[in-house]
Design a protein around this motif. Structure first.
Motif, PDB file in Angstrom:
ATOM      1  N   LYS A 123       5.214 -20.164  -9.500  1.00  0.00           N
ATOM      2  CA  LYS A 123       5.724 -21.338  -8.771  1.00  0.00           C
ATOM      3  C   LYS A 123       7.254 -21.323  -8.698  1.00  0.00           C
ATOM      4  CE  LYS A 123       1.931 -24.588  -9.290  1.00  0.00           C
ATOM      5  NZ  LYS A 123       1.414 -25.765  -9.982  1.00  0.00           N
ATOM      6  N   THR A 124       7.886 -20.802  -9.732  1.00  0.00           N
ATOM      7  CA  THR A 124       9.361 -20.837  -9.756  1.00  0.00           C
ATOM      8  C   THR A 124       9.987 -19.499  -9.366  1.00  0.00           C
ATOM      9  OG1 THR A 124       9.276 -20.329 -12.116  1.00  0.00           O
ATOM     10  CG2 THR A 124       9.479 -22.655 -11.502  1.00  0.00           C
ATOM     11  N   ARG A 125       9.254 -18.399  -9.559  1.00  0.00           N
ATOM     12  CA  ARG A 125       9.797 -17.065  -9.204  1.00  0.00           C
ATOM     13  C   ARG A 125       8.873 -16.443  -8.162  1.00  0.00           C
ATOM     14  NH1 ARG A 125      13.003 -12.763 -11.584  1.00  0.00           N
ATOM     15  NH2 ARG A 125      13.350 -13.817 -13.566  1.00  0.00           N
ATOM     16  N   TYR A 126       9.220 -16.620  -6.894  1.00  0.00           N
ATOM     17  CA  TYR A 126       8.326 -16.151  -5.827  1.00  0.00           C
ATOM     18  C   TYR A 126       9.068 -15.532  -4.654  1.00  0.00           C
ATOM     19  CZ  TYR A 126       9.768 -20.475  -3.525  1.00  0.00           C
ATOM     20  OH  TYR A 126      10.520 -21.457  -2.973  1.00  0.00           O
ATOM     21  N   LYS A 127      10.394 -15.574  -4.663  1.00  0.00           N
ATOM     22  CA  LYS A 127      11.145 -15.131  -3.486  1.00  0.00           C
ATOM     23  C   LYS A 127      11.198 -13.604  -3.387  1.00  0.00           C
ATOM     24  CE  LYS A 127      13.660 -19.396  -2.882  1.00  0.00           C
ATOM     25  NZ  LYS A 127      14.937 -20.095  -2.732  1.00  0.00           N
ATOM     26  N   GLN A 145       3.011 -11.744   3.276  1.00  0.00           N
ATOM     27  CA  GLN A 145       2.656 -11.826   1.853  1.00  0.00           C
ATOM     28  C   GLN A 145       3.013 -13.205   1.292  1.00  0.00           C
ATOM     29  OE1 GLN A 145       1.193  -9.810  -0.509  1.00  0.00           O
ATOM     30  NE2 GLN A 145       0.672  -8.190   0.945  1.00  0.00           N
ATOM     31  N   LEU A 146       4.180 -13.708   1.680  1.00  0.00           N
ATOM     32  CA  LEU A 146       4.580 -15.053   1.243  1.00  0.00           C
ATOM     33  C   LEU A 146       3.568 -16.099   1.721  1.00  0.00           C
ATOM     34  CD1 LEU A 146       8.395 -14.653   1.827  1.00  0.00           C
ATOM     35  CD2 LEU A 146       7.431 -15.558  -0.293  1.00  0.00           C
ATOM     36  N   ARG A 147       3.192 -16.007   3.008  1.00  0.00           N
ATOM     37  CA  ARG A 147       2.206 -16.952   3.550  1.00  0.00           C
ATOM     38  C   ARG A 147       0.866 -16.839   2.820  1.00  0.00           C
ATOM     39  NH1 ARG A 147       4.328 -15.281   8.563  1.00  0.00           N
ATOM     40  NH2 ARG A 147       2.536 -13.920   8.918  1.00  0.00           N
ATOM     41  N   HIS A 148       0.469 -15.581   2.570  1.00  0.00           N
ATOM     42  CA  HIS A 148      -0.808 -15.316   1.892  1.00  0.00           C
ATOM     43  C   HIS A 148      -0.855 -15.995   0.519  1.00  0.00           C
ATOM     44  CE1 HIS A 148      -4.391 -13.122   0.637  1.00  0.00           C
ATOM     45  NE2 HIS A 148      -3.741 -12.711  -0.434  1.00  0.00           N
ATOM     46  N   HIS A 149       0.301 -16.042  -0.138  1.00  0.00           N
ATOM     47  CA  HIS A 149       0.363 -16.657  -1.475  1.00  0.00           C
ATOM     48  C   HIS A 149       0.689 -18.155  -1.412  1.00  0.00           C
ATOM     49  CE1 HIS A 149      -0.139 -13.118  -4.069  1.00  0.00           C
ATOM     50  NE2 HIS A 149       0.506 -12.437  -3.139  1.00  0.00           N
ATOM     51  N   GLY A 150       0.753 -18.703  -0.186  1.00  0.00           N
ATOM     52  CA  GLY A 150       0.931 -20.143  -0.049  1.00  0.00           C
ATOM     53  C   GLY A 150       2.374 -20.621  -0.031  1.00  0.00           C
ATOM     54  N   PHE A 151       3.307 -19.701   0.233  1.00  0.00           N
ATOM     55  CA  PHE A 151       4.720 -20.079   0.288  1.00  0.00           C
ATOM     56  C   PHE A 151       5.213 -20.094   1.735  1.00  0.00           C
ATOM     57  CE2 PHE A 151       4.158 -17.884  -3.849  1.00  0.00           C
ATOM     58  CZ  PHE A 151       4.477 -18.953  -4.693  1.00  0.00           C
ATOM     59  N   ASP A 152       6.316 -20.787   1.952  1.00  0.00           N
ATOM     60  CA  ASP A 152       6.947 -20.821   3.265  1.00  0.00           C
ATOM     61  C   ASP A 152       7.722 -19.523   3.473  1.00  0.00           C
ATOM     62  OD1 ASP A 152       9.447 -21.276   4.980  1.00  0.00           O
ATOM     63  OD2 ASP A 152       8.233 -23.032   5.472  1.00  0.00           O
ATOM     64  N   GLU A 153       7.373 -18.792   4.550  1.00  0.00           N
ATOM     65  CA  GLU A 153       7.958 -17.445   4.696  1.00  0.00           C
ATOM     66  C   GLU A 153       9.457 -17.462   4.982  1.00  0.00           C
ATOM     67  OE1 GLU A 153       6.283 -17.931   8.990  1.00  0.00           O
ATOM     68  OE2 GLU A 153       5.850 -18.706   6.996  1.00  0.00           O
ATOM     69  N   LYS A 154       9.960 -18.523   5.576  1.00  0.00           N
ATOM     70  CA  LYS A 154      11.404 -18.561   5.865  1.00  0.00           C
ATOM     71  C   LYS A 154      12.180 -18.905   4.597  1.00  0.00           C
ATOM     72  CE  LYS A 154      10.805 -17.693  10.215  1.00  0.00           C
ATOM     73  NZ  LYS A 154      10.388 -16.319  10.367  1.00  0.00           N
ATOM     74  N   GLU A 155      11.634 -19.846   3.839  1.00  0.00           N
ATOM     75  CA  GLU A 155      12.306 -20.306   2.626  1.00  0.00           C
ATOM     76  C   GLU A 155      12.157 -19.276   1.497  1.00  0.00           C
ATOM     77  OE1 GLU A 155      12.771 -22.424  -1.087  1.00  0.00           O
ATOM     78  OE2 GLU A 155      10.757 -21.983  -0.360  1.00  0.00           O
ATOM     79  N   GLY A 156      11.099 -18.470   1.593  1.00  0.00           N
ATOM     80  CA  GLY A 156      10.812 -17.527   0.509  1.00  0.00           C
ATOM     81  C   GLY A 156      11.530 -16.187   0.620  1.00  0.00           C
ATOM     82  N   ILE A 157      12.227 -15.958   1.740  1.00  0.00           N
ATOM     83  CA  ILE A 157      12.942 -14.688   1.910  1.00  0.00           C
ATOM     84  C   ILE A 157      14.435 -14.886   1.664  1.00  0.00           C
ATOM     85  CG2 ILE A 157      13.744 -13.043   3.672  1.00  0.00           C
ATOM     86  CD1 ILE A 157      10.987 -12.811   4.691  1.00  0.00           C
ATOM     87  N   ILE A 158      15.009 -13.993   0.886  1.00  0.00           N
ATOM     88  CA  ILE A 158      16.466 -13.987   0.692  1.00  0.00           C
ATOM     89  C   ILE A 158      17.006 -12.736   1.367  1.00  0.00           C
ATOM     90  CG2 ILE A 158      18.333 -13.779  -1.011  1.00  0.00           C
ATOM     91  CD1 ILE A 158      16.660 -15.468  -2.902  1.00  0.00           C
TER      92      ILE A 158
END
Length: 423
Positions: A123-127, A145-158
């Motif tokens: 939950k805290t380390r996903y980017k 992959q981010l979407r597959h794991h339930g995260f927002d793909e724009k917010e999850g990419i650095i």
């Protein structure tokens, strides 16, 4: 090497004294409608066909015709273990141990299979950190992959971006990203050689930085395998993937390669997708046994391999084995250095090389940025008998491949470019 000279005589002399010059004759060079050889500079996109490839594929077609299913055990190169014939040669090219390398699937499929194992978000380390100008397929893959794991793909990419007004990514900026976001990043996934700029990243430096901050680290080496000394084992990277149809000349859409560091070789707790080809070879055909995973990179295989594609890879790897990869790298540095010298001597305000000038930070590709992004220059080059490629918004990529390009290829390319610029 700084003692390059202008004029056709120098190029001719370099070819005459090049110990690898004759290998050009072992490739099919595309010709124009008049039968004249074109200047082929897109080995970074699709490598040329070795003349021996047809015989290698024909051997398998013949064994299939004559033996049918028995070819799995009785073919000249028995199909059951065909992927094993490629492992040692490929491991030398990418700087890995044989247990760390396998040829399987295609590039983006392998990237997904690796992320199943090495992207372990919480939950805290996903980017996921990627370079800002990554190859689109890499970007799409990590977003999904981010979407597959339930995260927002724009917010999850650095994104590791180049500085304003610059083209190349900077390691100081990468360190700054980690100071701020290190605790949030689960995975670094960088293209080992950037497809657009040709910048070859320091894989070891990036891996050490990532591991220091508790991240998994992987590389897409599509533009690196067969082009630069990747030294994947020594880099310490957790995984890497690459295709074989660029600098490894295996044909359009051919199979890809995969590296998994040996420290993960026997870790059966790593999550992964499995299939019967990752099962123990001794008991694979008993069919009813519980899954018994193979150690090393082979333990990530799923399916029995497509033999005709592997035959084309074997043809190319056997050729590279004959030449010796170190010798290829030596010629590559010299040929690309000569290309850079000639381009710089043009001293033309309309073009600029955006690839690093340090030979340790690039392979054979030079990316030429065209001022005012006028694609007509690329069209004129094509009409003049040069096969290069255009990448939006403003770059012509040219790769003098040491296996089949000559110093005269480079000389004539730059001369044609000069004539077009002077029109």
């Amino acid at each position: 090497m700084s003692n390059f000279q202008l004029g056709p005589a120098f190029a001719k002399n370099q070819d005459k004294n090049d110990p690898l010059a004759t290998y050009r004759n072992q490739f099919h060079i595309p010709k124009d409608k008049q039968g004249k050889e074109l200047i082929y500079m897109t080995g970074n996109s699709l490598g040329l066909q070795p003349k021996r490839t047809k015989a290698y594929i024909n051997q398998e077609l013949e064994d299939w015709a004559n033996l049918g299913v028995e070819g799995h055990t009785d073919a000249k190169n028995p199909w059951l273990k065909y992927h094993e014939y490629l492992t040692e040669s490929m491991s030398k090219i990418v700087g890995a141990k044989p247990i760390e390398v396998v040829i399987m699937n295609t590039l983006t499929a392998n990237l997904h299979f690796m992320m199943v194992s090495f992207y372990q978000p919480t939950k805290t380390r996903y980017k996921i950190l990627i370079e800002a100008d990554a190859f689109p397929s890499d970007k799409y893959a990590v977003e999904s992959q981010l979407r597959h794991h339930g995260f927002d793909e724009k917010e999850g990419i650095i994104l590791w971006k180049a500085r304003k007004g610059e083209e190349l990514a900077n390691y100081e900026d990468l360190e700054s990203i980690f100071k701020v976001h290190g605790h949030e990043i689960a995975l670094i996934m960088i293209g080992g050689v950037n497809y657009y700029t040709g910048q070859y990243f320091d894989l070891k430096q990036i891996t050490e930085l990532g591991h220091k901050h508790g991240c998994m680290v992987g590389f897409d080496c599509a533009h690196g395998a067969g082009n630069v000394e990747l030294n994947l084992h020594d880099s310490g990277a957790d995984f890497a993937v690459w295709c074989t149809y660029k600098y490894l000349n295996s044909g359009p859409g051919s199979l890809a390669g995969c590296f998994v560091h040996e420290r993960h070789a026997n870790n059966k707790n790593l999550n992964r997708f499995t299939g019967w080809w990752s099962h123990n070879k001794e008991t694979r055909f008993r069919m009813r046994d519980e899954f018994d995973q193979l150690p090393g990179a082979e333990g990530w295989q799923l399916s029995n391999p497509p033999i005709l594609s592997m035959a084309a890879i074997k043809a190319s790897l056997d050729l590279i084995d004959e030449v010796g990869f170190k010798r290829l790298i030596e010629k590559s540095k010299k040929l690309t250095g000569y290309f850079e010298f000639l381009l710089n001597e043009l001293n033309d305000k309309h073009i600029k090389i955006i690839t690093p000038s340090n030979p340790k930070e690039r392979g054979c590709q030079l990316s030429i940025q065209v001022k005012n992004a006028d694609k007509s220059l690329h069209h004129k080059l094509t009409e003049a008998g040069v096969i290069s490629d255009w990448r939006e918004p403003d770059v012509i990529r040219c790769a003098p491949v040491p296996l089949y390009n000559s110093f005269q290829d480079v000389y004539h390319l730059v001369n044609k470019l000069k004539n077009i610029l002077n029109e």
